[in-house]
Design a protein around this motif. Structure first.
Motif, mmCIF file in Angstrom:
data_model
loop_
_atom_site.group_PDB
_atom_site.id
_atom_site.type_symbol
_atom_site.label_atom_id
_atom_site.label_comp_id
_atom_site.label_asym_id
_atom_site.label_seq_id
_atom_site.Cartn_x
_atom_site.Cartn_y
_atom_site.Cartn_z
ATOM 1 N N ARG A 42 -15.738 27.158 14.777
ATOM 2 C CA ARG A 42 -16.434 28.390 14.366
ATOM 3 C C ARG A 42 -15.526 29.614 14.516
ATOM 4 O O ARG A 42 -15.855 30.590 15.184
ATOM 5 C CB ARG A 42 -17.730 28.569 15.155
ATOM 6 C CG ARG A 42 -18.712 27.430 14.948
ATOM 7 C CD ARG A 42 -19.971 27.592 15.772
ATOM 8 N NE ARG A 42 -20.743 28.758 15.402
ATOM 9 C CZ ARG A 42 -21.568 28.854 14.353
ATOM 10 N NH1 ARG A 42 -21.720 27.805 13.539
ATOM 11 N NH2 ARG A 42 -22.226 29.961 14.118
ATOM 12 N N ILE A 43 -14.379 29.541 13.856
ATOM 13 C CA ILE A 43 -13.377 30.597 14.017
ATOM 14 C C ILE A 43 -13.451 31.667 12.931
ATOM 15 O O ILE A 43 -12.850 32.729 13.077
ATOM 16 C CB ILE A 43 -11.951 30.006 14.039
ATOM 17 C CG1 ILE A 43 -11.528 29.505 12.658
ATOM 18 C CG2 ILE A 43 -11.837 28.897 15.074
ATOM 19 C CD1 ILE A 43 -10.074 29.051 12.592
ATOM 20 N N SER A 44 -14.172 31.413 11.837
ATOM 21 C CA SER A 44 -14.156 32.315 10.681
ATOM 22 C C SER A 44 -15.042 33.529 10.899
ATOM 23 O O SER A 44 -15.948 33.529 11.753
ATOM 24 C CB SER A 44 -14.616 31.575 9.428
ATOM 25 O OG SER A 44 -15.983 31.216 9.540
ATOM 26 N N ALA A 45 -14.816 34.579 10.111
ATOM 27 C CA ALA A 45 -15.549 35.832 10.269
ATOM 28 C C ALA A 45 -17.069 35.654 10.176
ATOM 29 O O ALA A 45 -17.800 36.190 11.009
ATOM 30 C CB ALA A 45 -15.049 36.860 9.251
ATOM 31 N N PRO A 46 -17.606 34.914 9.184
ATOM 32 C CA PRO A 46 -19.065 34.757 9.137
ATOM 33 C C PRO A 46 -19.646 34.086 10.375
ATOM 34 O O PRO A 46 -20.704 34.482 10.865
ATOM 35 C CB PRO A 46 -19.280 33.909 7.880
ATOM 36 C CG PRO A 46 -18.098 34.190 7.018
ATOM 37 C CD PRO A 46 -16.958 34.349 7.970
#
Length: 534
Positions: free
Chosen positions: A465-469
């Motif tokens: 869960r590294i992405s901006a969203p």
């Protein structure tokens, strides 16, 4: 030789004086595979988490203690372990007890991803508050102590000692080899070497540390002892001595007022993000690495009254960062961040972190906001960086920033890897570009730990869960500034959009009472990763 948590407690404290403070671990979301890992770890280590906390007597003096258990998933720190640590630190502060901590850990718990990574902010903040209250914090590093644990609460002690022969460093040797295809230089990440380089205070076995801690706590207590009266009177001890003259913002519902105020504006939503497909996170990683992607210098072309600064002020400089005074849409601030211009792939060394701390001190002294821009492949991974105190500098940056007495805005502009990113993260407001991301390691490094190869990097990018969203959904990021569709394809428009967003956030923060901002910041990072309602 590795020392278990219970063995360390037994050697440190008076016999049969330890009293546990631990409650059952916090329940966290976990895949079936991770739950099985936890079950096996409990059986193997004989503990219910990777850390034990409590109190006991050290030569008759009441102390609080925290001890990692390496046998439980390599002593890794996730949300539940971090919550146990912070509960213990806060309880020690409330009781006015000195705190003795003994980390031994591989670092962040990879199974929990970025949410586990940012728990180091929470722990560092609690330790900083304990020290600010005037209570001693002593650290004994056991074999091994690595990664985010060493770069946060493992490096914040008033004094820090280590087990003889202990492996201590920022990045583990196996991960380094997987990322760079070569071995890390021998003899660098060893306690004795770090002592000789001035990174830690000494290397002693536990029974000797017990004596040292007793003496230190006696001195730090400030008590004057009758049997030391002669020694404490310098005129009597030496008649030639000359004596000098002593000359966060929360409603009753727990909602942040910063969040309420900003909701009236037009912040971009996750709908402007990279999408929800399984490979969206990996697409963002690839986009963030495009050479044409705009960086901090591109943003600064659209601010006014820019005054460039350089160096630490103490004879050091790092060309991988930019430091300046500026106005974003009329709002004055100190700005500091990573510079990707012509330096794609360059890491952040100890001098850059000391420059960051200079920017924090400058903003606080001038009572103007601080803007921090994150766009880095990570902290420097080298013999020189380890010996010049890279991990302790990361720890001090986090502690300084989370307690800073001025409004702060952090911007995830592109790559956000490791301690170099985390050191600039804990602000009042956190913005992210659509394709920005934050992780304890690059996905290739996480793959090397979990699968012992780098081919699973796309899978790990999504799972952690590294992405901006996902950072927005997890409460790490407050607002996403859109790329349409990729900042590298619209550098000028994106830079103007980001500058405008930063200006809006600065305007919002400057209109709020500072003591409320500080309280809200503390509550924000204290609650990060916890279930709703807790």
């Amino acid at each position: 030789m590795r020392i278990s948590a219970r063995e360390w407690l037994g050697q440190l404290l008076d016999a049969e004086s330890f009293v546990s403070w631990d409650r059952p671990p916090l329940e966290v979301a976990a895949s079936p595979r991770y739950r099985e890992d936890l079950r096996k770890a409990t059986a193997a280590a004989g503990t219910d988490e990777s850390v034990l906390t409590g109190e006991g007597l050290l030569r008759g003096r009441r102390v609080a203690v925290i001890a990692c258990e390496f046998g439980f998933l390599a002593g890794s720190i996730g949300v539940a372990a971090a919550e146990r640590i912070v509960d213990a630190v806060e309880r020690a502060t409330e009781l006015g007890l000195p705190l003795v901590a003994s980390p031994t850990s591989g670092g962040t718990r990879m199974q929990e991803g970025t949410v586990a990574f940012v728990q180091m902010v929470k722990i560092a903040g609690a330790v900083a508050a304990h020290k600010s209250a005037g209570h001693p914090y002593l650290v004994y590093l056991r074999d091994p102590t690595m990664g985010g644990v060493f770069a946060s609460w493992g490096s914040l002690g008033h004094m820090t000692f280590a087990q003889p022969g202990a492996l201590i460093g920022f990045l583990g040797p196996r991960v380094y080899k997987a990322l760079y295809g070569r071995d890390f230089p021998e003899g660098v990440q060893i306690a004795e070497n770090l002592y000789h380089r001035g990174v830690i205070d000494g290397v002693v076995p536990v029974h000797v540390f017990r004596r040292i801690a007793h003496r230190a706590l006696s001195v730090l207590s400030g008590e004057v002892r009758a049997d030391d009266a002669i020694a404490t009177n310098p005129r009597q001890a030496d008649p030639t001595v000359t004596i000098g003259r002593p000359d966060a913002l929360l409603s009753s519902s727990g909602e942040s007022a910063v969040s309420r105020a900003s909701s009236s504006g037009p912040p971009e939503s996750a709908a402007d993000g990279a999408g929800s497909t399984a490979d969206a996170a990996w697409q963002s990683v690839r986009a963030s690495r495009r050479p044409a992607r705009p960086g901090l210098r591109d943003l600064l072309r659209h601010v006014t009254q820019r005054v460039p600064l350089s160096g630490t002020g103490q004879g050091e400089t790092d060309r991988s960062v930019v430091h300046a005074l500026a106005r974003f849409r009329g709002q004055p601030c100190v700005v500091f961040g990573h510079d990707r211009a012509g330096r794609l792939g360059e890491t952040m060394g100890p001098a850059a972190l000391r420059e960051a701390r200079r920017s924090m001190a400058l903003a606080e002294e001038l009572r103007i906001p601080l803007v921090l821009v994150i766009d880095t492949v990570g902290a420097a991974l080298s013999k020189e960086a380890e010996e010049r105190g890279l991990a302790p500098e990361i720890a001090r940056c986090i502690a300084d920033l989370v307690t800073l007495d001025t409004p702060t805005v952090s911007v995830l502009l592109g790559q956000g890897t490791g301690g170099g990113a985390l050191a600039l993260l804990p602000a009042d407001r956190v913005l992210a570009a659509t394709h920005a991301w934050l992780a304890p390691l690059p996905p290739e490094g996480a793959s090397a730990i979990v699968f012992r190869d780098t081919e699973h990097a796309p899978e790990l990018a999504a799972a952690q869960r590294i992405s901006a969203p996902t950072l927005l959904a997890d409460g790490i990021v407050d607002r996403i500034v859109a790329e349409r569709p990729d900042a590298a394809d619209e550098p000028v428009d994106f830079a103007r959009r980001m500058v405008a967003a930063i200006g809006e956030e600065l305007s919002l923060l400057r209109g709020l009472p500072l003591h409320d901002l500080e309280r809200a910041r503390h509550q924000r990072y204290r609650r990060l990763g916890l279930p709703a309602g807790r």
